[in-house]
Each structure stands twice: as structure tokens, then as C-alpha cells.
Design a protein around this motif. Structure first.
Motif, PDB file in Angstrom:
ATOM      1  N   SER A 101      20.054  33.298  44.018  1.00  0.00           N
ATOM      2  CA  SER A 101      19.046  32.774  44.941  1.00  0.00           C
ATOM      3  C   SER A 101      18.018  31.921  44.201  1.00  0.00           C
ATOM      4  O   SER A 101      17.677  30.818  44.632  1.00  0.00           O
ATOM      5  CB  SER A 101      18.355  33.944  45.659  1.00  0.00           C
ATOM      6  OG  SER A 101      17.319  33.477  46.486  1.00  0.00           O
ATOM      7  N   GLU A 108      16.134  31.898  54.777  1.00  0.00           N
ATOM      8  CA  GLU A 108      17.359  32.661  54.542  1.00  0.00           C
ATOM      9  C   GLU A 108      18.589  31.901  55.026  1.00  0.00           C
ATOM     10  O   GLU A 108      19.660  31.978  54.419  1.00  0.00           O
ATOM     11  CB  GLU A 108      17.263  34.025  55.221  1.00  0.00           C
ATOM     12  CG  GLU A 108      16.276  34.958  54.523  1.00  0.00           C
ATOM     13  CD  GLU A 108      16.082  36.286  55.243  1.00  0.00           C
ATOM     14  OE1 GLU A 108      16.544  36.396  56.410  1.00  0.00           O
ATOM     15  OE2 GLU A 108      15.478  37.191  54.654  1.00  0.00           O
ATOM     16  N   HIS A 143      21.010  31.932  51.942  1.00  0.00           N
ATOM     17  CA  HIS A 143      22.038  32.977  51.985  1.00  0.00           C
ATOM     18  C   HIS A 143      23.468  32.455  51.900  1.00  0.00           C
ATOM     19  O   HIS A 143      24.284  33.029  51.158  1.00  0.00           O
ATOM     20  CB  HIS A 143      21.853  33.857  53.225  1.00  0.00           C
ATOM     21  CG  HIS A 143      20.754  34.862  53.074  1.00  0.00           C
ATOM     22  ND1 HIS A 143      20.471  35.834  54.012  1.00  0.00           N
ATOM     23  CD2 HIS A 143      19.835  35.037  52.086  1.00  0.00           C
ATOM     24  CE1 HIS A 143      19.452  36.557  53.599  1.00  0.00           C
ATOM     25  NE2 HIS A 143      19.038  36.092  52.450  1.00  0.00           N
ATOM     26  N   LEU A 198      26.050  33.744  49.075  1.00  0.00           N
ATOM     27  CA  LEU A 198      27.322  34.389  49.432  1.00  0.00           C
ATOM     28  C   LEU A 198      28.506  33.668  48.782  1.00  0.00           C
ATOM     29  O   LEU A 198      29.448  34.312  48.295  1.00  0.00           O
ATOM     30  CB  LEU A 198      27.490  34.418  50.950  1.00  0.00           C
ATOM     31  CG  LEU A 198      26.563  35.371  51.702  1.00  0.00           C
ATOM     32  CD1 LEU A 198      26.702  35.191  53.204  1.00  0.00           C
ATOM     33  CD2 LEU A 198      26.836  36.813  51.311  1.00  0.00           C
ATOM     34  N   SER A 233      20.694  43.738  55.005  1.00  0.00           N
ATOM     35  CA  SER A 233      21.709  42.786  55.467  1.00  0.00           C
ATOM     36  C   SER A 233      22.659  43.408  56.482  1.00  0.00           C
ATOM     37  O   SER A 233      23.214  42.707  57.327  1.00  0.00           O
ATOM     38  CB  SER A 233      22.518  42.254  54.286  1.00  0.00           C
ATOM     39  OG  SER A 233      23.415  43.251  53.829  1.00  0.00           O
TER      40      SER A 233
END
Length: 199
Positions: free
Chosen positions: A35, A84, A88, A92, A120
Motif C-alpha cells: 500500500s 481504498e 486496494h 490485491l 475486510s
């Protein structure tokens, strides 16, 4: 390859536990590091951040202005969701790529360091076991204040935005209670617990 989900609140010592597991031979994938990389200078998320939030949310080097964004997301929940939605998918994809590389390399244990594993709602189902690093809330606050420029109120806001200790412990297959332990004691406790999970 077995998959261990590692999680814990801010200041719990989760990253230290992850380091011990990596040193013991686990293939560690750090979602927080992915991140941070995505929002660093030249990171994959920075252009979308500037487009959606405005160029003032990037610093002089083109990285995410974390202090400015932190202030926004704690005052505006929709801002957190927008951020996010940018970060995200990148994280991922990075996790999937690193997991595939670990499998190709013959790793027997993949350690997925996921700070928001409980929040999550998906990761607990995708791992073979969950290891939670836990400590008293006051310990979290003191540790984070010592290592960063955050105030007590800011740290408390982060803690309040995360899953509670009770919620994390409810999904745990094992819990490392990291309060008052030396690093060597924490390492020994971690490795003993993971061996007990028969991963």
C-alpha cells in the motif's frame, strides 16, 4: 503451500512478528508495504489520488501527503472509501503476484501480513489459519507515539477505526499477547504458536 493470515492493531508488534516468521523460512507478503509503495513517489496509485482528491494531496515529491489524507479520512468516511477503491486493487494484485512467486519458489508457508484482515471480511476465509498479535490499548498508543509524530488523539482515532481487540481475537486460531515481552520472548512465543498450528 499453507497460508497464514497475520494481523493486529496499530502498535501491536505485528510487523516484528512477521519479520520473525520470515527469518524462520516463511514467505512474507506485507500488504501495508504494498500500500505504501503504491502511494510513494511514482507509485501506481498517485495519479488517481491527484485526480480524485486533488493535486494538493500529493507532496513536493509526488507522493501521497499522508498527514493531509489522514486528516481527511478521519473526518470524512466517504474519503476513506474512495482512497481504498484506488489502493486496494493494486494491493490485491501485488499479493497475488507475490503468492504465485512464493509457490513457484517452493515455499511451504506463505505469511500474509494483512492489517485489515478482520475488517475486510474476505481474508479469514482465504487462509488456513489466522495469527493475531494483541496487546493492551494503552501499550498500542505509547508505542505509536514513541515511533511517530502522531498525537495520542490521532493514535486513538486509528485504533477506533480498526477492528476491536475482541473482534480480532474472535477470528484468531492463535493469539500472541505482546505486552511486556522482550524481543527474544516474542520470537519464541510466535514460533511455538505457529508450530502448534501444524502449518
Amino acid at each position: 503451500m499453507r497460508r497464514l493470515g497475520l494481523t493486529g492493531g496499530i502498535g501491536s508488534g505485528k510487523s516484528t512478528v512477521g519479520k520473525f516468521l520470515a527469518e524462520a523460512g516463511g514467505a512474507l507478503v506485507d500488504a501495508d508495504a504494498l500500500s505504501r509503495a503504491s502511494t510513494a513517489s511514482q507509485g501506481e496509485a498517485t495519479s488517481a489520488v491527484a485526480q480524485i482528491f486533488g493535486p494538493e494531496f500529493l507532496d513536493a515529491h509526488g507522493a501521497l501527503d499522508r498527514a493531509r489524507m489522514r486528516s481527511l479520512v478521519f473526518s470524512d468516511l466517504s474519503a476513506r472509501a474512495r482512497l481504498e477503491a484506488i489502493v486496494h486493487p493494486i494491493v490485491l494484485r501485488g499479493i497475488a503476484e507475490r503468492a504465485a512467486a512464493a509457490r513457484r519458489a517452493g515455499a511451504r508457508l506463505l505469511v500474509l501480513d494483512i492489517p485489515l484482515l478482520v475488517e475486510s471480511g474476505r481474508w479469514a476465509r482465504e487462509v488456513d489459519a489466522v495469527l493475531v498479535v494483541d496487546c493492551l490499548e494503552e501499550t498500542q498508543i505509547e508505542r505509536v507515539m514513541q515511533r511517530s509524530a502522531m498525537t495520542r488523539e490521532q493514535v486513538q482515532s486509528v485504533i477506533n477505526a480498526q477492528a476491536s481487540r475482541r473482534q480480532r481475537r474472535a477470528v484468531a486460531d492463535a493469539v500472541v499477547f505482546n505486552d511486556g515481552l522482550s524481543l527474544s520472548e516474542l520470537e519464541a512465543k510466535t514460533l511455538t504458536l505457529v508450530q502448534g498450528l501444524a502449518l
